[in-house]
Design a protein around this motif. Structure first.
Motif, PDB file in Angstrom:
ATOM      1  N   ASP A 194       5.691   4.673   5.066  1.00 49.94           N
ATOM      2  CA  ASP A 194       6.506   3.699   5.805  1.00 49.94           C
ATOM      3  C   ASP A 194       6.524   2.343   5.084  1.00 49.94           C
ATOM      4  OD1 ASP A 194       3.785   3.511   6.494  1.00 49.94           O
ATOM      5  OD2 ASP A 194       4.224   2.506   8.384  1.00 49.94           O
ATOM      6  N   HIS A 195       5.804   2.245   3.972  1.00 50.41           N
ATOM      7  CA  HIS A 195       5.837   1.047   3.127  1.00 50.41           C
ATOM      8  C   HIS A 195       6.367   1.328   1.717  1.00 50.41           C
ATOM      9  CE1 HIS A 195       3.626  -1.747   5.840  1.00 50.41           C
ATOM     10  NE2 HIS A 195       3.368  -0.592   6.402  1.00 50.41           N
TER      11      HIS A 195
ATOM     12  N   HIS B  48       0.831  -1.207   0.000  1.00 49.98           N
ATOM     13  CA  HIS B  48       0.000   0.000   0.000  1.00 49.98           C
ATOM     14  C   HIS B  48       0.864   1.255   0.000  1.00 49.98           C
ATOM     15  CE1 HIS B  48       0.662  -0.563   4.316  1.00 49.98           C
ATOM     16  NE2 HIS B  48       0.242   0.676   4.535  1.00 49.98           N
TER      17      HIS B  48
ATOM     18  N   ASP C 252      -0.175  -3.791   6.176  1.00 53.60           N
ATOM     19  CA  ASP C 252      -0.963  -3.371   7.332  1.00 53.60           C
ATOM     20  C   ASP C 252      -2.369  -3.954   7.201  1.00 53.60           C
ATOM     21  OD1 ASP C 252       1.196  -2.033   8.275  1.00 53.60           O
ATOM     22  OD2 ASP C 252       0.497  -0.038   7.728  1.00 53.60           O
TER      23      ASP C 252
END
Ligand SMILES: [Zn+2]
Length: 477
Positions: free
Chosen positions: A73-74, A69, A194
């Motif tokens: 932070d990804h 996604h 997540d």
């Protein structure tokens, strides 16, 4: 034997990056190498410094990125990976790609601003301080993105295939089911990215995505997030509480400041405010959405109806685009943003960044925090070490632009907006698995959160659960 190496989001909630190598037999032959997620480390300096380290295998040897996604932070390290020599493709859903089209250039811009700041203050060891990547580099890396439909099987090499299944976390979010075929064996890996709120959850209003994370999964190896491993979401409807907070602030002549992530969270909050205004639960005050990204984000949000919950569908059908609502203002330029400071009557201001680490929200808080009539409402996770966490903790002061700003305004937090499942929801989801994975690695959690979730999974499910360590290499048996 294939292995996974945890290059980030181990012991912390940022920097998600997991390397899969289909072969590690010292034969000199190179396996197919894919990164699942490629996120930025954020928060405290000790973590951020890791953004400057090279990958343990050269970037040009990494063949592909599978992106769950669009949160930074990804996804936020992708431009740096490309800068280091990555020449493969980045696979993501089309909504994720649209969101990255807003978020990555913004991240590049922030990196440049940071470098400029350090050069002016001479506060970096590096002379001159350089951006991790630039706005232009972030824009250019978008050429490497390839859209993948939810559920479509992608064969990336004879040994490695994957498909995305819904994660119900944010618009476009997915989990990656990876199939490895090596040495005559087939192994299934599931990377959760997540995980959003579970199906039909009544107490997560404003939740965009409808179906909950995909159920009935099978995996020999599960790599799972643990952000909320030691906290439970309140199970009450936040709307009455929110209306009450806003009403009281307006009655005492105060304004309301809401730090919110510009993409998705802001749009959800706008729809909720509209509902409260239209139903007369809060007084008719003007709403200012002050984020340069919010306008573009509204368009992306309205385009990707495929992920909507029934509630979101109904709201969008009823009220249309927030850009056209009466009494809602979108500040495009810095001048328009500064003008909001001059308004003396009660207003609601939504601005980013959501954790007050930068952006226009800082001006609004600096201006409004010292007045006890005002109200600040947090509607998102505040990572340790951020200004948002300081303000939320009840501290009497917070440092902004080098000044101590007294906190006299009322500070409230509404936790129901979370886009992460909490422990009871995670258990509910894990109980739908068709098999017991031979091993689960917990990632993406502070140590206390991961530890609590491991204990809970061992006790309630009897699974073999381990907490991933940074740079740890584990064989896929
Ligand atoms: Zn996320």
């Amino acid at each position: 034997m294939p292995y996974i190496q945890f290059l980030g989001a181990a012991g912390t909630v940022t920097g998600s990056k997991h390397l899969i190598n289909t072969r590690a037999d010292n034969s000199g032959k190179q396996g197919f190498q894919a990164l699942v997620d490629c996120g930025l480390f954020q928060g405290q300096k000790e973590w951020r410094e890791r953004n400057w380290q090279d990958t343990p295998v050269p970037a040009h040897e990494i063949d592909a990125v599978i992106l769950t996604h669009a949160h930074m932070d990804h996804a936020g390290w992708i431009p740096r990976l490309v800068k280091e020599g990555f020449r493969g493709q980045v696979y993501a859903t089309s909504a994720t790609i649209d969101l990255c089209g807003i978020l990555l250039p913004d991240s590049g811009h922030l990196q440049e601003e940071d470098a400029k700041f350090h050069n002016q203050k001479r506060s970096s060891r590096h002379k001159p301080a350089l951006p991790l990547y630039t706005l232009l580099e972030a824009q250019q890396c978008l050429d490497r993105f390839r859209p993948v439909k939810m559920g479509e099987m992608m064969q990336l090499s004879p040994e490695l295939a994957f498909r995305f299944v819904p994660a119900a976390h944010i618009l476009g979010s997915s989990m990656a089911e990876v199939t490895l075929k090596t040495d005559g064996q087939t192994r299934r890996l599931l990377f959760t990215g997540d995980i959003g709120r579970v199906r039909n959850h009544q107490t997560a209003p404003g939740k965009v995505v409808h179906s909950g994370p995909a159920e009935g999964e099978t995996a020999e190896v599960l790599v799972m997030e643990s952000t909320y491993g030691n906290r439970r979401h309140p199970d009450t409807d936040p709307r009455p509480q929110l209306a009450e907070l806003i009403r009281r602030a307006v009655e005492r002549g105060g304004s309301v400041v809401v730090p919110a992530f510009a993409v998705e969270r802001t749009q959800k909050f706008l729809f909720m405010l509209k509902e409260l205004l239209e139903s007369g639960q809060i007084p008719r005050v003007s709403v200012y959405c002050d984020s340069p990204m919010a306008i573009h984000a509204v368009e992306v949000f309205l385009k990707h109806t495929e992920d909507y919950s029934e509630e979101t569908k109904a709201l969008v059908a009823r009220y249309g685009s927030p850009l056209e609502w009466d009494g809602f203002h979108f500040a495009r330029t810095p001048e328009e943003s500064k003008k909001i400071n001059e308004i003396k009557f009660p207003v609601i201001i939504i601005s980013s960044s959501g954790m007050v680490t930068g952006g226009r929200i800082q001006h609004h808080l600096m201006h409004r925090l010292p007045d006890p009539r005002n109200l600040v409402i947090f509607i998102g996770f505040q990572a340790p070490g951020t200004r948002g966490a300081t303000i939320k903790s009840g501290a009497p002061m917070v440092k902004m632009f080098g000044e101590d700003v007294p906190i006299r305004a009322q500070v409230a937090a509404v936790e129901q907006f979370s886009d992460h499942a909490d422990p009871p929801e995670l258990l509910e989801w894990l109980r739908t698995f068709k098999n017991k994975p031979s091993v689960t690695y917990l990632v993406h959690g502070e140590p206390d959160a991961s530890g609590a979730l491991r204990d809970l999974m061992v006790k309630e499910l009897g699974w073999n659960v381990q907490i991933a360590e940074w740079m740890q290499k584990v064989e896929v048996k």
